[in-house]
Write a protein that holds these residues in place. Structure first.
Motif, mmCIF file in Angstrom:
data_model
loop_
_atom_site.group_PDB
_atom_site.id
_atom_site.type_symbol
_atom_site.label_atom_id
_atom_site.label_comp_id
_atom_site.label_asym_id
_atom_site.label_seq_id
_atom_site.Cartn_x
_atom_site.Cartn_y
_atom_site.Cartn_z
ATOM 1 N N LEU A 1 22.170 79.293 8.572
ATOM 2 C CA LEU A 1 21.769 79.691 7.380
ATOM 3 C C LEU A 1 20.842 80.993 7.739
ATOM 4 O O LEU A 1 20.080 81.117 8.529
ATOM 5 N N THR A 2 21.557 81.774 7.106
ATOM 6 C CA THR A 2 21.134 83.258 7.253
ATOM 7 C C THR A 2 20.630 83.847 6.173
ATOM 8 O O THR A 2 21.016 83.741 4.894
ATOM 9 N N THR A 3 19.673 84.829 6.154
ATOM 10 C CA THR A 3 18.929 85.594 4.912
ATOM 11 C C THR A 3 20.307 86.562 4.711
ATOM 12 O O THR A 3 20.360 86.958 3.365
ATOM 13 N N ALA A 4 21.163 86.854 5.663
ATOM 14 C CA ALA A 4 22.397 87.638 5.297
ATOM 15 C C ALA A 4 23.140 87.792 6.567
ATOM 16 O O ALA A 4 22.455 87.733 7.736
ATOM 17 N N VAL A 5 24.517 87.739 6.589
ATOM 18 C CA VAL A 5 25.101 88.193 7.655
ATOM 19 C C VAL A 5 24.896 89.613 8.092
ATOM 20 O O VAL A 5 24.896 90.490 7.042
ATOM 21 N N THR A 6 24.589 90.028 9.152
ATOM 22 C CA THR A 6 23.995 91.348 9.624
ATOM 23 C C THR A 6 25.261 91.795 10.778
ATOM 24 O O THR A 6 25.754 91.240 11.309
ATOM 25 N N SER A 7 24.758 93.202 10.870
ATOM 26 C CA SER A 7 25.349 93.823 12.038
ATOM 27 C C SER A 7 24.535 95.028 12.511
ATOM 28 O O SER A 7 23.684 95.378 11.647
ATOM 29 N N SER A 8 24.866 95.548 13.783
ATOM 30 C CA SER A 8 23.968 96.786 14.053
ATOM 31 C C SER A 8 23.856 97.936 12.774
ATOM 32 O O SER A 8 22.867 98.329 12.477
ATOM 33 N N GLY A 9 25.201 98.015 12.231
ATOM 34 C CA GLY A 9 25.286 99.063 11.511
ATOM 35 C C GLY A 9 24.340 98.728 10.157
ATOM 36 O O GLY A 9 23.594 99.615 9.560
ATOM 37 N N ARG A 10 24.328 97.410 9.672
ATOM 38 C CA ARG A 10 23.422 97.148 8.502
ATOM 39 C C ARG A 10 21.991 97.264 8.830
ATOM 40 O O ARG A 10 20.975 97.804 8.115
ATOM 41 N N ILE B 1 26.039 79.416 5.225
ATOM 42 C CA ILE B 1 25.283 79.434 4.260
ATOM 43 C C ILE B 1 24.470 80.764 4.316
ATOM 44 O O ILE B 1 23.447 81.055 5.185
ATOM 45 N N SER B 2 24.557 81.612 3.182
ATOM 46 C CA SER B 2 23.820 82.884 3.261
ATOM 47 C C SER B 2 23.066 82.960 2.043
ATOM 48 O O SER B 2 23.219 82.219 0.852
ATOM 49 N N MET B 3 21.908 83.556 2.316
ATOM 50 C CA MET B 3 20.765 83.890 1.035
ATOM 51 C C MET B 3 21.093 85.196 0.373
ATOM 52 O O MET B 3 20.633 85.519 -0.687
ATOM 53 N N GLU B 4 22.073 85.965 1.052
ATOM 54 C CA GLU B 4 22.540 87.164 0.451
ATOM 55 C C GLU B 4 21.426 88.024 0.121
ATOM 56 O O GLU B 4 21.377 88.755 -0.856
ATOM 57 N N LEU B 5 20.504 88.120 0.904
ATOM 58 C CA LEU B 5 19.199 88.910 0.777
ATOM 59 C C LEU B 5 19.358 90.005 1.869
ATOM 60 O O LEU B 5 18.213 89.784 2.773
ATOM 61 N N PRO B 6 19.940 90.951 2.098
ATOM 62 C CA PRO B 6 19.838 91.683 3.031
ATOM 63 C C PRO B 6 18.647 92.534 3.298
ATOM 64 O O PRO B 6 18.122 92.998 4.109
#
Lengths: 491, 617
Positions: free
Chosen positions: B598-607, B153-158
Motif C-alpha cells: 500500500l503506497t501513497t504512490a509508486v515513486t522513483s528517484s526522478g519523481r 494498492i496505490s493511493m495515487e497521491l504523489p
C-alpha cells in the motif's frame, strides 16, 4: 584517487558488479538482437489482421478510455459524445466488465433508509449510523451541509467531529485560552485538514502578532500556516510571519520565488535587480547577482542576434539558424551559444565566450567542456586543437586538458569527428586499458598498434592483424613491427 | 534461509471489490445531480478514473461532455457542471472563476464539486471568499485505494511526499487512516501492526482512533491480511535514490509507468505508433521478468522467443483438423504472447541504448562507491563532471543527494562548488530547489568544524532556555542526520563479497541492486517480522531516530499456519519504488509469505527529485 589505478581496476573487475555490463559489444545485446530478429520474423504470420486486443487511437490512448475522450472533447468541443457513441462502445475494453454487484456490499443496502435531504437529518441519526460503516466507512453522503449549533462540544470532541468531516461552529472559542486549547487538540489529533481549519479561524479572530507569537512555540501548527499561506498566495502575510520568526533567508527566498511567474523579460530583469538587496546568505547573494547579470546579458545578446539574423548578413546565422531564444537559459547553455555563434569575438563584447568566462568566473573545466562541445558541433577541428594546445617557454607545444582525454574523445566521437582527429586524442588517454578500448572501438588502428608495441605484447598484436584490412598500411606497419628484432617481446 | 515449517506463499486477496466500491460510489454521486451534465476532471484523476470506469459508464449516468480541469476558461454549454477534483486551492479558484463569470453574464447553472478522496476546509474557505459558497454543492468521493495490480494498492497521491516531508503538512494522514480502516474492514482484522517514523505513528494512532469509534464486528473473522508494517519514506532515502536495476524499475525510470500502465513510443514499438500497455500480473511476459535483474532478462526473452518460434513451427505438418484446433485454441494466445514479447524486447533495447549513451557503467560504479563509502573524492568529481556536461538535471541532483545522505552531508567546500556549478548548468532558479533539499534533509552541508555532540549540547542548552520554537529546527536537522554508514554496518546492508554474485540465482534482496546493496527499508521489514518486534534493533533505532511501534491490533493473532498470518501489508508513506517491491517479493518467496504494497504512490528517484523543484503557478 587514493588507490593506485591498477589496484582499483582489479577491484572492479573482480567485483560482483561485473556480471553485468552495458557495453555495446556485449553478448547479451547480441542475444537480445537475435531474439528480436526471431520475433520480428514471426510478424508476417501474426500481423495478418488488426490486433483486436486493444484499440488505440492516434494518440496512443485506448479508445474508450476517459483520457482519450477528454482529448477528443478538447479538439472538437462542439460535438457531443453522442455522435461517436457506437464506436466508443465497441472499442472499450472494460465495457464487458460492468459492475457486478456483490450482494453484501451493494450500494442500495448502504444507502437504504437514508433521507435524501440532508438538512432533515437528525442528530441521533448522524451519530448512530455505525452499522453501515463496516464495509465502507465513508461511503455515505458527507454531512457537510448538516450544521451543528450545539455549543457544548469540548475542544477534543470538536476536533474529533471535524476529523469526521462534520461542520462545527468554532465561534464559541473566544478566549485566547480556548483557541489555543482547540489548536493543541487539533495538532494532537494528527489531521492536517483540521489543523488548517482551526488556523483559518484563529487567523480571522486574532491579531497577527498574537497568532504569530503563539505559533512560534507550536511548530507543527506553524508549518501548516506557512503552507496554507503559500497555497493561497497570501504573500504579504507570509513575509510578515517569516520576518517575525527571524527567518530572514526564507524571507529573501520567497520573494525571489516570485520571479518564476513573471513572463516579461524586462520586468523580470527589474525584479531580479530588486532581489539583490534581499537578506540572502552571503553565498546566495552572488548567485542572485549572477542571475541578474546573466539575464541582462541575454537581453542584449538576444536583441543583437535577432537583428543580425533577420538582416540575413551573418553567415553563421544563415548556416545554422537559431532554434530558440537564449533568454532565460542557464549560464552553460549561454556559454555554449556564445562559443557557437560568437567564438572569435574580442573579450570586450558581451557575447564573447571569454567575457562570459571572466564575468561569471566559469571554471576551466566547465569552459573547456562547453567550448569543445560547441566547436566540435561546428566541426571546427582547428579550434578544438587550439583549445588543448599549450606552449612552454621553449616554444614546444604540448596537449593539456583540465578534463580526462577519454571525455574529449567521447565528445568528439559524438560529433562524428574523423578518425585522424579522434586518434590524436585517443593517443593521449592516460590509462592504457581505456586507451585500447577506445582505440579499438573507434578503429584508431595506429593507436592500437603503437600501444601493443609499447606493451611489447606480440600475441595481441598478431591477433589485431586479423582485424585490419588486408594489404593496408596498417597491416604493413604491424608486420614491420613484428619483424623488428630490436623489440624484446614479453610473450 | 528456508525455515523448517515452509509454507507456500499465500494467494493475494481479491482487491477487485475496491474498484467496485469506488465505481459504485462515483455513480451514486453522479446521480445526485440528475439530468445531463458536463464533467470536468482533474488531470491527476484521469488515469485512476480510467482504471475503474470508462466513458460508457459515465454516459449511462448522463455525463454529456468530458473536459480536463485546466487554466483555460471552460467552453461548456451545459446547464449543469460537475467537477471531479483533488482538494486544491488552485482548482477552487479555477472553479470560482467559472461560476463568477457565469454570474456576471447572468447565466444560471448548477455546479457540483466532487472532491477525491476528501474535502479540505481550506477549499471551502476559498469558495466562501470567492463568493461562490452556496452556488456550488460539494461532495466527497472516498476513492482512497486503487488496486494497480494483484499485490499493489496505490493511493495515487504523489503530492503526499512533498506535503508531508517538505512542508510538514499533515493533511493526508486522515486519508491514510481511512484507507487502513477500509482495508481492515474488508481484509482484516490486522492482528499485528509494526511501524517506523513519525508519520507512520500518526497514521496508526488516527486509524486506531477511527476503529475504536466504529466498533466493527470484525472479531472472530478469519483475516486475509494479518500484519501491517508502516514505514516513512524518510527512514530510507538511499534506496529510493539508487539507480534501479530490476526490469520493472528500469522501465519506470526510463519510460515512467503511470498508474500501472506505460506508453511505449515508436522507438520501442518499431513502428510509427505509440502503444499504451498495462503492466501487471496479467501480462504473461512482464510478470515473469518484472522482478528480474536486468542482466537476466535477455536470456529469458530469447528463450521465450525460441519457444514461441517452436510453437508456431508446429503448424507445419498439421492436417486440416489439427490446424483448425490450432487456430481456434492456441493462435490467439500465441499472438498475444508474440505482441507482448516484441514490446518487451523493444523496451529492453531502448533501455540499453539510453544507458550506454549515459555511461551508465561509470555511474553505477560511482553509486556503489558511495554506498560502500570509499573513493568519495573520485565519485564527487564524477558527479561534478556530470553536472558540467549538463547530462541530466534530475540525475545530477539524485547523485548529489546520494552523496550527501551517505556522507551525512557534504563538506562546505564541495557543497558550495557543486551548488554553484549546478546553478550554472541548469539555471539559477534552482537556488530554490537547493533550499528545499536542505530543508527536507536530502542535500545538506556539514556544519564547519562542528561535531554532532557540539550540536547536541547546544540544543540541550536551548531547551533549558525555553526558546522552544527555535529549537525544533535544530532538532529537526539533528533527526535528519542519516547515519547511513553506521546503519548499513549494523544491518549488514553491503553484502560481503565471496566470489561472484550470481544475479540469475539471487541469494538475497541485494540482487535488486546488482548484489551491491540490500535496500534498507526492506531489511528493516525483514528484521522486524522475523523478530516479531523491535527487540535487538535498539541501536539501529537510535541511529534512525524515528519513533517505532509494534502492537497487537484488534483481531486475534492469526497463526503463521493461516494465510492471513503470512500476509503482510507493507505501507509506504511517501512512496515505494519498484525495486523495493521486487526485493520484498523475493523475501516473500523465500520465507513463504505474501507482501501486499500500500503506497501513497509508486515513486522513483526522478519523481522525488522533481517534487523538490518549485513549480510555477
Amino acid at each position: 584517487m587514493s588507490r593506485p589505478r591498477a589496484d582499483e581496476e582489479e577491484y572492479w573487475h573482480s567485483s560482483k558488479c561485473r556480471a553485468f555490463t552495458f557495453d555495446d559489444e556485449d553478448d547479451e545485446l547480441c542475444q537480445l538482437k537475435e531474439s528480436k530478429r526471431a520475433v520480428n520474423s514471426l510478424r508476417d504470420i501474426v500481423d495478418d489482421e488488426e490486433d483486436e486486443l486493444e484499440k488505440v487511437s492516434w494518440s496512443g490512448e485506448p479508445v474508450g478510455s476517459i483520457s482519450w475522450s477528454i482529448k477528443e472533447t478538447a479538439s472538437s468541443s462542439s460535438t457531443s459524445l453522442e455522435g461517436r457513441d457506437s464506436s466508443l462502445q465497441k472499442g472499450s475494453s472494460s465495457n464487458a466488465a460492468l459492475p457486478k454487484q456483490v450482494s453484501s456490499y451493494s450500494l442500495s443496502s448502504l444507502f437504504k433508509g437514508r433521507n435524501k435531504l440532508p438538512s432533515l437529518q437528525s442528530l441521533s441519526d448522524a451519530l448512530s449510523d455505525t452499522g453501515v460503516k463496516n464495509y465502507a466507512p465513508e461511503l455515505r453522503r458527507p454531512k457537510a451541509e448538516y450544521k451543528d449549533y450545539s455549543s457544548d462540544w469540548s475542544p477534543k470532541d470538536t476536533v474529533r467531529r471535524m476529523q469526521r468531516g462534520k461542520v462545527c461552529s468554532l465561534e464559541r472559542f473566544r478566549s485566547l485560552q480556548d483557541k489555543l486549547v482547540l489548536l493543541d487538540e487539533a495538532v494532537a489529533g494528527h489531521d492536517g485538514n483540521v489543523i488548517t481549519a482551526v488556523l483559518i479561524f484563529l487567523k480571522r479572530t486574532l491579531r497577527r502578532e498574537i497568532l504569530f507569537r503563539e505559533l512560534e512555540v507550536r511548530q507543527v501548527a506553524l508549518c501548516h500556516l506557512i503552507h496554507f499561506l503559500k497555497e493561497t498566495g497570501e504573500q504579504k502575510m507570509l513575509l510578515d510571519l517569516l520576518r517575525f520568526l527571524d527567518r530572514t533567508e526564507e524571507v529573501a527566498l520567497s520573494q525571489y520565488r516570485e520571479h518564476l511567474n513573471i513572463q516579461d523579460v524586462e520586468k523580470k530583469r527589474e525584479f531580479l535587480k530588486g532581489c539583490i538587496g534581499l537578506p540572502f546568505s552571503p553565498e546566495d547573494i552572488s548567485h542572485i547577482q549572477d542571475h541578474y547579470t546573466l539575464l541582462e546579458r541575454q537581453i542584449i545578446i538576444e536583441a543583437n542576434d535577432r537583428r543580425l539574423e533577420t538582416a540575413g548578413q551573418s553567415e553563421i546565422f544563415q548556416k545554422y539558424p537559431r532554434k530558440a531564444s537564449i533568454l532565460n537559459m542557464p549560464l552553460v547553455t549561454t556559454l555554449f551559444y556564445s562559443c557557437f555563434y560568437h567564438y572569435t569575438e574580442a573579450e570586450g563584447t558581451f557575447s564573447s565566450p571569454t567575457n562570459l568566462k571572466k564575468t561569471f568566473k566559469i571554471p576551466d573545466k566547465q569552459y573547456v567542456l562547453t567550448a569543445l562541445a560547441a566547436r566540435a558541433k561546428l566541426r571546427a577541428w582547428e579550434d578544438v586543437d587550439a583549445l588543448f594546445t599549450t606552449k612552454n617557454w621553449l616554444g614546444y607545444t604540448k596537449k593539456k586538458a583540465p578534463i580526462g582525454f577519454h571525455r574529449v574523445v567521447e565528445i568528439l566521437q559524438r560529433n562524428n569527428a574523423p578518425v585522424q582527429v579522434l586518434q590524436e586524442y585517443v593517443r593521449l588517454v592516460e590509462d592504457v586499458e581505456t586507451r585500447l578500448n577506445l582505440a579499438t572501438k573507434y578503429k584508431c588502428h595506429d593507436v592500437v598498434i603503437d600501444t601493443y608495441r609499447d606493451l611489447k605484447d606480440r600475441i595481441q598484436l598478431m591477433a589485431y592483424k586479423c582485424k585490419v584490412e588486408r594489404g593496408s598500411a596498417e597491416e604493413e606497419k604491424i608486420n614491420s613491427i613484428l619483424n623488428n628484432t630490436q623489440i624484446r617481446w614479453k610473450n | 534461509m528456508a525455515s523448517a515449517t515452509r509454507h507456500d506463499v499465500p494467494e493475494p486477496p481479491d482487491f477487485g471489490i475496491l474498484k467496485r466500491l469506488a465505481r459504485d460510489q462515483l455513480i451514486y454521486l453522479l446521480e445526485q445531480l440528475p439530468g445531463r451534465k458536463d464533467l470536468f476532471i482533474e488531470a491527476d484523476l484521469m488515469s485512476p478514473l480510467d482504471r475503474i470506469a470508462n466513458v460508457s459508464i459515465l454516459k449511462q449516468h448522463e455525463v454529456d461532455k468530458l473536459y480536463k480541469v485546466e487554466s483555460r476558461p471552460a467552453l461548456s454549454t451545459s446547464d449543469q457542471l460537475c467537477f471531479l477534483v483533488r482538494p486544491r486551492v488552485k482548482t477552487m479558484k479555477y472553479i470560482a472563476d467559472i461560476v463568477n463569470a457565469d454570474k456576471m453574464s447572468g447565466r444560471s447553472r448548477k455546479y457540483k464539486i466532487i472532491f477525491s478522496p476528501q474535502k479540505f476546509y481550506a477549499c471551502e474557505m476559498v469558495l466562501e471568499e470567492e463568493g461562490v459558497f452556496g452556488d456550488v454543492t460539494c461532495d466527497e468521493w472516498s476513492f482512497y485505494l486503487l488496486p494497480l495490480d494483484e499485490d499493489i494498492i496505490s493511493m495515487e497521491l504523489p503530492e503526499f511526499f512533498r506535503d508531508y516531508f517538505l512542508e510538514g503538512d499533515h493533511r493526508w494522514i486522515n486519508s491514510v487512516a481511512r484507507a487502513l480502516q477500509l482495508l481492515n474492514s474488508l481484509y482484516g482484522p490486522f492482528s499485528r501492526a509494526y511501524g517506523i517514523g513519525r508519520c507512520a505513528k500518526m497514521c496508526y494512532e488516527l486509524w486506531r482512533d477511527l476503529e475504536e469509534e466504529s466498533e466493527s464486528d470484525s472479531q472472530g473473522r478469519n483475516p486475509e491480511i494479518g500484519n501491517i508494517f508502516l514505514i516513512d519514506r524518510d527512514t530510507d532515502y538511499v534506496t529510493a535514490l539508487c539507480s534501479q536495476m530490476v526490469y520493472e524499475g528500469l522501465v519506470d525510470d526510463t519510460f515512467r509507468i503511470k498508474c500501472g500502465s506505460v506508453d511505449f513510443g515508436p522507438e520501442v514499438t518499431s513502428s510509427d505508433k505509440s502503444v499504451k500497455v498495462l503492466l501487471n500480473a496479467q501480462d504473461k511476459v512482464f510478470s515473469q521478468i518484472r522482478n528480474e535483474h536486468f542482466s537476466s532478462v535477455f536470456g529469458f526473452l530469447s528463450q521465450k522467443s525460441r519457444n514461441l518460434q517452436a510453437q508456431y513451427d508446429r503448424r507445419r505438418g498439421m492436417d486440416i483438423k489439427q490446424m483448425k484446433n490450432f487456430v481456434s485454441q492456441e493462435l490467439k494466445g500465441l499472438k498475444q504472447e508474440h505482441r507482448l514479447l516484441s514490446l518487451h524486447i523493444g523496451a529492453c533495447e531502448s533501455i540499453m541504448k539510453k544507458k550506454t549513451k549515459q555511461d551508465f557503467q561509470e555511474m553505477i560504479k560511482a553509486e556503489h562507491s558511495l554506498l560502500e563509502g570509499f573513493d568519495i573524492r573520485e565519485s564527487t568529481s564524477f558527479i561534478e563532471e556530470h553536472i558540467d556536461r549538463q547530462v541530466s538535471p534530475i540525475e545530477s541532483l539524485r547523485l548529489m543527494c546520494l552523496l550527501s545522505i551517505t556522507e551525512n552531508g557534504l563538506n562546505p567546500k564541495d557543497y558550495r562548488s557543486l551548488k554553484t556549478q549546478y546553478l550554472q548548468s541548469y539555471g539559477p532558479e534552482h537556488l530554490l530547489t537547493f533550499h528545499n533539499l536542505k530543508r527536507i534533509g536530502l542535500l545538506t552541508e556539514q556544519a564547519a568544524g562542528e561535531t554532532l555532540t557540539a550540536v547536541e549540547s547546544r540544543v540541550s542548552k536551548l531547551v533549558t532556555d525555553r526558546a522552544a520554537g527555535k529549537i525544533t529546527d535544530a532538532f529537526n536537522s539533528l533527526a535528519r542526520k542519516s547515519n547511513f554508514r553506521a546503519i548499513s554496518k549494523k544491518l549488514g546492508l553491503i553484502p560481503r563479497l565471496d566470489g561472484e554474485y550470481d544475479l540469475k540465482v539471487p541469494r538475497d534482496m541485494a540482487y535488486v541492486f546488482s548484489g551491491a546493496y540490500t535496500p534498507l527499508s526492506c531489511k528493516l521489514i525483514e528484521q522486524v517480522l522475523e523478530r516479531r518486534g523491535w527487540q535487538g534493533l535498539e541501536e539501529v533505532l537510535r541511529l534512525l531516530g524515528g519513533p517505532e511501534f509494534s502492537e497487537a491490533g484488534g483481531g486475534a493473532e492469526a497463526g503463521p499456519g493461516r494465510a492471513g498470518g503470512r500476509t503482510v501489508l507493507a505501507v509506504f508513506l511517501g512512496g515505494c519504488t519498484c525495486s523495493e517491491m521486487a526485493a520484498l517479493r523475493f523475501l516473500g518467496r523465500d520465507r513463504g509469505c505474501r507482501f501486499i504494497f500500500l503506497t501513497t504512490a509508486v515513486t522513483s528517484s526522478g519523481r522525488l527529485m522533481e517534487a523538490m523543484a518549485e513549480p510555477r503557478s
